[in-house]
Design a protein around this motif. Structure first.
Motif, short mmCIF file in Angstrom:
data_model
loop_
_atom_site.label_atom_id
_atom_site.label_comp_id
_atom_site.label_asym_id
_atom_site.label_seq_id
_atom_site.Cartn_x
_atom_site.Cartn_y
_atom_site.Cartn_z
N TYR A 25 40.68 30.80 35.00
CA TYR A 25 39.32 31.83 35.71
C TYR A 25 39.14 32.46 34.79
CZ TYR A 25 36.42 35.55 37.09
OH TYR A 25 35.80 36.89 37.02
N TRP A 27 36.01 34.73 33.41
CA TRP A 27 34.73 35.58 32.85
C TRP A 27 34.04 35.10 31.64
CZ3 TRP A 27 30.95 39.54 31.53
CH2 TRP A 27 30.45 39.40 32.36
N CYS A 33 33.97 31.75 34.71
CA CYS A 33 33.42 32.76 35.32
C CYS A 33 33.37 32.29 36.51
CB CYS A 33 32.35 34.03 34.19
SG CYS A 33 31.03 32.19 33.99
N ASN A 34 32.58 33.60 37.28
CA ASN A 34 32.20 32.87 38.35
C ASN A 34 31.10 32.20 38.64
OD1 ASN A 34 33.62 36.01 38.63
ND2 ASN A 34 31.71 37.18 38.50
N GLU A 97 27.16 36.37 38.94
CA GLU A 97 27.92 36.77 37.69
C GLU A 97 28.21 38.02 38.08
OE1 GLU A 97 29.76 35.69 34.50
OE2 GLU A 97 29.04 34.10 36.51
N LEU A 99 28.23 40.46 40.90
CA LEU A 99 29.03 39.86 42.87
C LEU A 99 28.46 41.10 42.40
CD1 LEU A 99 32.97 40.28 41.60
CD2 LEU A 99 31.05 38.41 42.50
N HIS A 117 33.09 42.78 38.45
CA HIS A 117 32.71 41.00 38.14
C HIS A 117 33.92 40.25 37.47
CE1 HIS A 117 31.98 42.96 34.84
NE2 HIS A 117 32.02 42.05 33.93
N ARG A 120 39.54 37.70 39.32
CA ARG A 120 39.29 37.08 40.15
C ARG A 120 39.02 37.06 41.52
NH1 ARG A 120 42.42 32.25 39.88
NH2 ARG A 120 43.43 32.68 37.54
N VAL A 123 36.17 38.25 42.99
CA VAL A 123 35.13 36.59 42.95
C VAL A 123 35.06 35.92 44.74
CG1 VAL A 123 34.84 34.65 42.12
CG2 VAL A 123 34.91 36.58 40.51
#
Length: 153
Positions: A25, A27, A33-34, A97, A99, A117, A120, A123
């Motif tokens: 992970y 971002w 990223c997400n 992306e 949140l 955002h 981890r 997310v």
């Protein structure tokens, strides 16, 4: 809001589970990223492939989806198209992306609602709550037939 399908719900949960158990992970990495982690699950592409394709055009995921063109044949647009075909919307990708979807956030206890955002665990929480919400929507749409009870003699 996303079209609730069993495949999308399961993809969100698998992505959250993988992140929870240590999947890479980052971002600032378009494939890690997400959205990038969910894209890996939905497209079966690697994080590096997704990142490389995204770098053929400028910007982060928000800018990429803003400039999305379904007929461009750019690899990132093909990835976005596949995500949209899975039931997501452009707005869903923007919210994921950052949140920041209000419907998802309102389902999270107030004490945990201020998500970052690029964290981890935030997310993971967001994806799991979103999957639960979509599952509830899906279940509301299912109508089981009413069976006639036949008396046995």
């Amino acid at each position: 809001m996303a079209r609730p399908t069993p495949e999308l719900i399961e993809s969100l949960r698998r992505t959250a589970r993988k992140l929870q158990h240590g999947s890479p992970y980052q971002w600032g990495h378009m494939g890690g990223c997400n959205c990038g982690n969910l894209a890996q699950e939905l497209t079966k592409l690697t994080r590096d492939d997704i990142h490389r394709y995204a770098m053929q055009r400028y910007g982060d995921w928000n800018e990429q989806v803003e400039d999305y063109c379904p007929t461009s044949q750019l690899p990132i647009d093909l990835i976005i198209n596949e995500m949209l075909n899975a039931g997501l919307t452009i707005e869903d990708l923007k919210h994921l992306e950052k949140l920041d979807d209000r419907d998802v956030l309102n389902r999270i206890p107030l004490s945990q609602r201020f998500l970052k955002h690029n964290v981890r665990n935030d997310v993971v929480l967001y994806m799991n709550v979103w999957a639960d919400m979509l599952e509830e929507q899906l279940l509301k749409r299912i109508k089981l037939p009413v069976l006639d009870v036949v008396e046995m003699a």
